[in-house]
Scaffold this motif. Structure first.
Motif, mmCIF file in Angstrom:
data_model
loop_
_atom_site.group_PDB
_atom_site.id
_atom_site.type_symbol
_atom_site.label_atom_id
_atom_site.label_comp_id
_atom_site.label_asym_id
_atom_site.label_seq_id
_atom_site.Cartn_x
_atom_site.Cartn_y
_atom_site.Cartn_z
ATOM 1 N N UNK A 224 12.816 34.106 25.141
ATOM 2 C CA UNK A 224 12.058 32.757 25.264
ATOM 3 C C UNK A 224 10.618 33.174 24.901
ATOM 4 N N UNK A 225 10.060 34.753 24.276
ATOM 5 C CA UNK A 225 8.345 34.082 24.237
ATOM 6 C C UNK A 225 8.894 34.270 22.237
ATOM 7 N N UNK A 226 9.820 33.897 21.735
ATOM 8 C CA UNK A 226 9.917 33.509 20.033
ATOM 9 C C UNK A 226 9.275 32.381 20.270
ATOM 10 N N UNK A 227 10.423 31.549 21.176
ATOM 11 C CA UNK A 227 10.202 29.788 21.590
ATOM 12 C C UNK A 227 8.857 29.561 21.867
ATOM 13 N N UNK A 228 7.449 30.313 21.728
ATOM 14 C CA UNK A 228 6.534 29.936 22.081
ATOM 15 C C UNK A 228 5.750 29.292 23.672
ATOM 16 N N UNK A 229 7.037 29.986 24.646
ATOM 17 C CA UNK A 229 7.238 29.071 25.546
ATOM 18 C C UNK A 229 6.663 29.906 26.936
ATOM 19 N N UNK A 230 7.126 31.542 26.394
ATOM 20 C CA UNK A 230 6.830 32.374 27.546
ATOM 21 C C UNK A 230 6.202 33.536 26.955
ATOM 22 N N UNK A 231 5.551 33.110 25.959
ATOM 23 C CA UNK A 231 4.536 34.372 25.336
ATOM 24 C C UNK A 231 3.583 34.791 26.395
ATOM 25 N N UNK A 232 3.286 35.927 26.154
ATOM 26 C CA UNK A 232 2.338 36.544 27.796
ATOM 27 C C UNK A 232 2.391 37.830 27.131
ATOM 28 N N UNK A 233 1.097 38.356 27.865
ATOM 29 C CA UNK A 233 1.104 40.275 26.973
ATOM 30 C C UNK A 233 2.148 41.062 28.026
ATOM 31 N N UNK A 234 2.439 39.712 29.151
ATOM 32 C CA UNK A 234 3.612 40.621 30.337
ATOM 33 C C UNK A 234 4.796 41.168 29.748
ATOM 34 N N UNK A 235 5.046 39.526 29.623
ATOM 35 C CA UNK A 235 5.998 39.319 29.063
ATOM 36 C C UNK A 235 6.461 40.020 27.681
ATOM 37 N N UNK A 236 5.539 40.186 26.858
ATOM 38 C CA UNK A 236 5.715 41.567 25.149
ATOM 39 C C UNK A 236 5.979 42.691 25.897
ATOM 40 N N UNK A 237 5.505 43.063 27.265
ATOM 41 C CA UNK A 237 5.643 44.555 27.250
ATOM 42 C C UNK A 237 6.658 45.033 28.332
ATOM 43 N N UNK A 238 7.430 43.987 29.390
ATOM 44 C CA UNK A 238 8.851 43.665 29.380
ATOM 45 C C UNK A 238 9.594 43.750 28.488
ATOM 46 N N UNK A 281 18.774 47.393 17.260
ATOM 47 C CA UNK A 281 18.496 45.867 17.750
ATOM 48 C C UNK A 281 17.153 46.374 17.783
ATOM 49 N N UNK A 282 16.808 47.454 18.366
ATOM 50 C CA UNK A 282 16.214 48.124 20.051
ATOM 51 C C UNK A 282 14.836 48.137 18.788
ATOM 52 N N UNK A 283 15.381 48.774 17.330
ATOM 53 C CA UNK A 283 14.167 49.456 16.655
ATOM 54 C C UNK A 283 13.854 48.008 15.871
ATOM 55 N N UNK A 284 14.192 47.103 15.848
ATOM 56 C CA UNK A 284 13.594 45.634 14.973
ATOM 57 C C UNK A 284 13.106 44.864 16.502
ATOM 58 N N UNK A 285 13.232 44.997 17.623
ATOM 59 C CA UNK A 285 12.914 44.554 18.572
ATOM 60 C C UNK A 285 11.101 44.683 18.849
ATOM 61 N N UNK A 286 10.895 46.644 18.975
ATOM 62 C CA UNK A 286 10.705 47.009 19.448
ATOM 63 C C UNK A 286 8.926 46.776 17.880
ATOM 64 N N UNK A 287 9.671 46.787 16.712
ATOM 65 C CA UNK A 287 8.409 46.197 15.979
ATOM 66 C C UNK A 287 8.202 45.082 15.678
ATOM 67 N N UNK A 288 9.099 43.863 16.304
ATOM 68 C CA UNK A 288 8.957 42.922 16.637
ATOM 69 C C UNK A 288 7.341 42.709 17.045
ATOM 70 N N UNK A 289 7.435 42.864 18.937
ATOM 71 C CA UNK A 289 7.192 42.522 20.127
ATOM 72 C C UNK A 289 5.765 43.846 20.367
ATOM 73 N N UNK A 290 5.776 44.889 19.164
ATOM 74 C CA UNK A 290 5.385 45.559 19.184
ATOM 75 C C UNK A 290 2.902 45.074 19.331
#
Length: 290
Positions: A224-238, A281-290
């Motif tokens: 959802x964040x990558x689609x630019x429709x659900x990007x927010x600090x709250x969603x990134x924290x989730x 996957x966890x490492x790459x996702x954390x690097x992408x959204x941190x």
């Protein structure tokens, strides 16, 4: 003169049986009287019965123990079959959640695939229902009935709220996790006396599904964040919180697989590779959204 004794009589051995002590004679007197009054055929039959009855009792006890072990083994086989159907349904629910989440975010390709996913989810729900109805050694109908209605409602896809749809699927997966734990308890999969199969059942029933669910949640939220429709600090924290769950679940799985190896068991062929992929996957996702 005193009478002369026969030398042979003087030195003849005393062949009379030793006299039993009086208490013992009183105890054995009824048995002696009974045996003397019986015919030889009756005596032999009584001796044979005295020898065969303990043997028959031992055989009956042995057969009873084998029958109990057979019942336990059949319950474990049924439990393993039910658990396999539950794991399949969990994967179907997770894929359905991902497609619905993407569809509600505006992904047209996901909307096209959603119709097939709805049918697959309903079919897998019915397959698990048939498996549970066929189980003979335990019953989960009371736990399964409300969950079945909830999962069939997910396949209908009546809501257009992304957060509500996501939460409904999460509750569905949590219910299936509780169902697989109840299956392990009712089928005695948690009580296997062999250390290697015990650790294998433990990791399969208690640890793999949480790792799978944490990975699937992180993937759906990140999409959802990558689609630019659900990007927010709250969603990134989730997403980052879910990635932490992936790492902790992976560590728990690794520890239990190590216990399985130390107990002399063999790891499933794909386990090390799947665990490594989850950590990557966890490492790459954390690097992408941190």
């Amino acid at each position: 003169p005193p009478a002369m004794r026969n030398p042979a009589q003087a030195h003849a051995p005393d062949t009379a049986p030793p006299r039993k002590p009086r208490p013992l004679r009183r105890l054995l007197a009824p048995g002696e009287t009974l045996m003397r009054s019986m015919r030889m055929r009756t005596k032999l039959s009584l001796v044979a019965a005295a020898a065969l009855l303990p043997l028959c009792l031992m055989m009956a006890l042995s057969l009873s123990r084998l029958w109990e072990e057979r019942s336990v083994l059949q319950a474990e086989l049924e439990g393993a079959h039910v658990a396999d159907r539950i794991v399949i349904l969990v994967g179907t629910v997770q894929r359905h959640r991902s497609l619905m989440h993407r569809s509600l975010m505006g992904d047209t390709d996901a909307t096209l695939d959603l119709g097939t996913a709805d049918g697959t989810l309903a079919a897998d729900v019915e397959a698990l229902d048939e498996t549970l109805q066929a189980a003979q050694h335990f019953s989960l109908q009371q736990e399964w009935a409300p969950m079945k209605a909830q999962l069939l409602a997910l396949s209908a896809g009546t809501s257009d709220n992304p957060a509500a749809v996501f939460d409904a699927h999460v509750r569905g997966v949590q219910g299936l996790q509780e169902l697989i734990l109840a299956t392990a308890e009712r089928a005695r999969l948690n009580l296997d006396p062999s250390p290697d199969t015990y650790y294998l059942a433990d990791v399969a029933m208690h640890s793999l599904l949480p790792l799978q669910e944490a990975t699937a949640q992180a993937r759906s939220l990140g999409t959802g964040i990558l689609m630019r429709t659900g990007d927010s600090l709250q969603n990134r924290a989730a997403v980052l919180v879910t990635v932490g769950l992936v790492e902790r679940s992976a560590a728990e799985v690794r520890n239990k697989l190590g216990a399985l190896q130390r107990a002399g068991g063999e790891l499933p062929g794909s386990a090390p590779q799947a665990l490594q992929q989850a950590l990557q996957f966890a490492e790459q996702t954390q690097a992408l959204f941190a």
